[in-house]
Design an enzyme around this catalytic site. Structure first.
Site, short mmCIF file in Angstrom:
data_model
loop_
_atom_site.label_atom_id
_atom_site.label_comp_id
_atom_site.label_asym_id
_atom_site.label_seq_id
_atom_site.Cartn_x
_atom_site.Cartn_y
_atom_site.Cartn_z
N LYS A 126 -77.48 -19.33 96.83
CA LYS A 126 -76.79 -18.43 95.84
C LYS A 126 -76.62 -18.94 94.49
O LYS A 126 -76.63 -20.32 94.50
CB LYS A 126 -75.10 -18.02 96.30
CG LYS A 126 -74.70 -16.80 95.75
CD LYS A 126 -74.92 -15.53 96.59
CE LYS A 126 -74.59 -14.41 95.98
NZ LYS A 126 -74.66 -13.20 96.95
N ASP A 166 -76.85 -9.33 92.51
CA ASP A 166 -75.52 -9.64 93.12
C ASP A 166 -74.85 -8.95 92.27
O ASP A 166 -75.13 -8.14 91.10
CB ASP A 166 -75.14 -10.89 93.35
CG ASP A 166 -73.83 -11.05 94.41
OD1 ASP A 166 -73.87 -10.75 95.54
OD2 ASP A 166 -72.87 -11.12 93.76
P1 NDP Z 1 -72.15 -4.58 91.15
O1 NDP Z 1 -72.33 -5.32 89.96
O2 NDP Z 1 -73.26 -3.57 91.18
O3 NDP Z 1 -70.73 -3.81 91.33
C1 NDP Z 1 -69.78 -4.49 91.29
C2 NDP Z 1 -68.58 -3.50 91.37
O4 NDP Z 1 -67.43 -4.16 92.00
C3 NDP Z 1 -68.22 -2.80 90.07
O5 NDP Z 1 -67.69 -1.24 90.38
C4 NDP Z 1 -67.19 -3.58 89.61
O6 NDP Z 1 -66.33 -2.95 88.54
C5 NDP Z 1 -66.36 -4.34 90.78
N1 NDP Z 1 -65.96 -5.31 90.59
C6 NDP Z 1 -66.28 -6.46 90.41
N2 NDP Z 1 -65.31 -7.33 90.34
C7 NDP Z 1 -64.30 -7.03 90.44
C8 NDP Z 1 -62.79 -7.17 90.33
N3 NDP Z 1 -62.56 -8.51 90.32
N4 NDP Z 1 -61.92 -6.30 90.50
C9 NDP Z 1 -62.14 -5.17 90.87
N5 NDP Z 1 -63.52 -4.62 91.03
C10 NDP Z 1 -64.46 -5.36 90.74
O7 NDP Z 1 -72.37 -5.45 92.38
P2 NDP Z 1 -72.74 -5.07 93.74
O8 NDP Z 1 -72.46 -3.67 94.20
O9 NDP Z 1 -74.15 -5.57 93.98
O10 NDP Z 1 -71.79 -6.25 94.73
C11 NDP Z 1 -70.53 -5.82 95.27
C12 NDP Z 1 -70.31 -6.76 96.21
O11 NDP Z 1 -71.09 -6.63 97.30
C13 NDP Z 1 -70.34 -8.26 95.84
O12 NDP Z 1 -68.86 -8.96 96.70
C14 NDP Z 1 -71.19 -8.64 96.45
O13 NDP Z 1 -71.54 -10.11 96.70
C15 NDP Z 1 -71.89 -7.83 97.68
N6 NDP Z 1 -73.08 -7.71 98.05
C16 NDP Z 1 -74.11 -7.50 97.32
C17 NDP Z 1 -75.34 -7.10 97.79
C18 NDP Z 1 -76.46 -6.49 96.94
O14 NDP Z 1 -77.70 -6.28 97.58
N7 NDP Z 1 -76.34 -6.12 95.93
C19 NDP Z 1 -75.76 -7.59 99.18
C20 NDP Z 1 -74.65 -7.98 99.89
C21 NDP Z 1 -73.38 -8.17 99.43
P3 NDP Z 1 -66.73 -3.38 86.99
O15 NDP Z 1 -67.78 -2.78 86.69
O16 NDP Z 1 -65.44 -2.76 86.42
O17 NDP Z 1 -66.54 -4.77 86.91
O1 2IT Z 2 -75.05 -11.26 99.13
C1 2IT Z 2 -76.00 -10.90 99.24
O2 2IT Z 2 -76.45 -10.74 100.51
C2 2IT Z 2 -76.82 -10.59 98.19
N1 2IT Z 2 -76.25 -10.51 97.33
C3 2IT Z 2 -78.41 -10.15 98.44
C4 2IT Z 2 -79.14 -11.14 98.50
C5 2IT Z 2 -80.69 -11.06 98.50
O3 2IT Z 2 -81.51 -12.10 98.41
O4 2IT Z 2 -81.08 -10.00 98.53
#
Ligand code: NDP
Ligand code: 2IT
Length: 444
Positions: A126, A166
């Site tokens: 990461k 992420d």
């Molecule tokens: P994005 O940046 O696309 O979206 C994040 C969302 O979460 C936004 O709506 C953001 O709001 C909100 N958010 C972030 N921090 C906070 C906080 N402190 N309090 C409230 N809301 C918050 O990220 P992702 O959708 O990619 O990721 C979301 C989660 O999923 C993370 O935990 C990530 O690690 C996990 N994840 C992501 C993967 C991926 O493929 N993208 C894969 C597996 C897990 P705002 O815009 O206001 O900051």
């Molecule tokens: O938390 C996660 O698994 C991710 N942000 C996606 C990682 C990846 O390599 O696609």
């Protein structure tokens, strides 16, 4: 003292000021106790757990860039290369002001077991930065990404370490990062996933994490004679994971009535209009508050408290520790039956325990959100073959991987006498493959 407790104490003592890392390690080691106790001598003799909790490498670097006013800004950049026993390091990059080494170590540690659960050959890693893309111009984001990659490119490669997105890192950022990698290293290779479709990306990668959360949730429901059709759901966040979880669960007949961003949440009893959310978030990068102005009959509430909305299914898809004990108590009191974590570790340890003891089927992030990284691994395969699969092919593979993960998790929980404890099941099933590889590869 048990071997697992001993190693946990050592982690706390040797890694001060990293509470999220401690939390992630504790959950895994507690789950593994039943496995380790049976083979304690074998594992102790090779310091298996001490090696498992220590990253193979942590890289930390300076990221200088020039903002639109001509001022020089300096951010911190990191890559945690945690475990390469079963494949090259794989895991996302997070750009958010809260990023620090402890957060990335927790995420890298979780990634080891998640990646193992996918059944694909990827190790755990990461990275990221405390850079905040919010409110920055495209040029500033590009300047930052170019500087970040100028340093990071020394440590990654298609067969070494393959980052992805992420929080705060989506298609735009991956594009700028890829362009700079190619320029500096002179290599056109699958060094990042989540790429655009015209330059090596995979169909369905954008949707994969959210779709995967719902595919595994559907398996949980089916295993208990239930279905998602007709259910009321709340999905937190409104980013990549949240949007595509809403899309898929709606396709399967559920109604999503609330979503949020870090400023507040919206409630729409008729069911969220996802086209409006996509326009606000994916196109205009604006605040979710606007939804209430655009959609009649919906409400906006400033601040936290989205868990007060009554639902059958709760999908936390924003960030770590967003859902605490009080939130879970409220969900349970309102009849919530399913929690599947789209985010990484969004539920506190106390919240998780309460949910499990009060009749909620709880699927932890390392299993529930593994569809994203699994599809990244499918992108890597397509890059290696220099071919691309159709959307239907990738979606089918993703669906089958999520079914397989459910079965592995369910089976491990049952084997160790804890049916329906998907936390224990995911940790054990993820660990089994990694430990086998580590034991075979000697002391390294
Ligand atoms: P994005 O940046 O696309 O979206 C994040 C969302 O979460 C936004 O709506 C953001 O709001 C909100 N958010 C972030 N921090 C906070 C906080 N402190 N309090 C409230 N809301 C918050 O990220 P992702 O959708 O990619 O990721 C979301 C989660 O999923 C993370 O935990 C990530 O690690 C996990 N994840 C992501 C993967 C991926 O493929 N993208 C894969 C597996 C897990 P705002 O815009 O206001 O900051
Ligand atoms: O938390 C996660 O698994 C991710 N942000 C996606 C990682 C990846 O390599 O696609």
């Amino acid at each position: 003292m048990s071997y697992t407790d001993e190693v946990y104490e050592r982690v706390v003592a040797q890694n001060p000021n990293e509470p999220e890392f401690h939390q992630a390690v504790k959950e895994v080691l507690d789950s593994l106790k039943v496995v380790i106790d049976r083979n304690e001598e074998k594992y102790r003799s090779v310091s298996l757990l001490e090696r498992l909790v220590e990253p193979e490498r942590v890289i930390s670097f300076r990221v200088p860039w020039v903002d639109d006013n001509g001022n020089v800004q300096v951010n911190k950049g990191y890559r945690v290369q945690f475990n390469s026993a079963i494949g090259p390091y794989k895991g996302g990059l997070r750009f958010h002001p809260t990023v620090n080494q402890g957060i990335l170590k927790f995420l890298g540690f979780e990634q080891i077991f998640k990646n193992s659960l996918t059944g694909l050959p990827i190790g755990g890693g990461k990275g990221g930065s405390n850079f905040d893309p919010k409110g920055k111009s495209d040029r500033e984001v590009m300047a930052f990404c170019q500087s970040f990659m100028t340093e990071l490119c020394k440590y990654i490669g298609a067969d070494t370490d393959v980052p992805a997105g992420d929080i705060g890192v989506g298609g735009r950022e991956i594009g700028f990062l890829f362009g700079q990698y190619k320029r500096v290293r002179d290599l056109y290779e699958g060094v990042l996933t989540g790429k655009g479709l015209t330059w090596g990306g995979s169909l369905i990668r954008t949707q994969a994490t959210g779709y995967g959360v719902v595919y595994i949730l559907d398996e949980i429901a089916k295993a208990h004679g239930d279905s998602l059709s007709g259910k009321t759901a709340v999905v937190t966040g409104s980013g990549n994971v949240a949007i595509y979880a809403v899309e898929k669960i709606t396709q399967l007949g559920a109604t999503v009535v609330a979503m949020c961003d870090s400023n507040g949440y919206i409630y729409d009893p008729k069911g969220i209009n996802l086209d409006v959310i996509k326009d606000i978030k994916e196109v205009r990068r604006a605040r979710i508050k606007e939804y209430a102005d655009l959609v009649e009959g919906s409400e906006y509430h400033e601040g936290t408290g989205i868990w007060n909305i009554k639902c059958d299914v709760y999908l936390p898809c924003a960030t770590q520790n967003e859902l605490d004990l009080d939130g879970v108590k409220t969900l349970v009191a309102n009849g919530c039956k399913y929690i599947a974590e789209g985010a990484n570790m969004p539920t506190t340890a106390e919240g998780t325990e309460y949910a499990q003891k009060n009749g909620v089927y709880f699927m932890p992030g390392k299993a529930a959100n593994a569809g994203g990284v699994a599809t990244s691994a499918l992108e890597m395969s397509q890059n290696s073959m220099r071919m691309s699969w159709t959307a239907e092919e990738v979606d089918e593979k993703l669906h089958n991987i999520m079914i397989d993960i459910f079965n592995k998790v369910d089976d491990a929980a049952k084997r160790y006498g804890m049916p329906d404890n998907y936390v224990v099941g995911a940790n054990i099933a993820g660990f089994e493959k990694v430990v086998d590889a580590m034991m075979s590869q000697g002391i390294c």
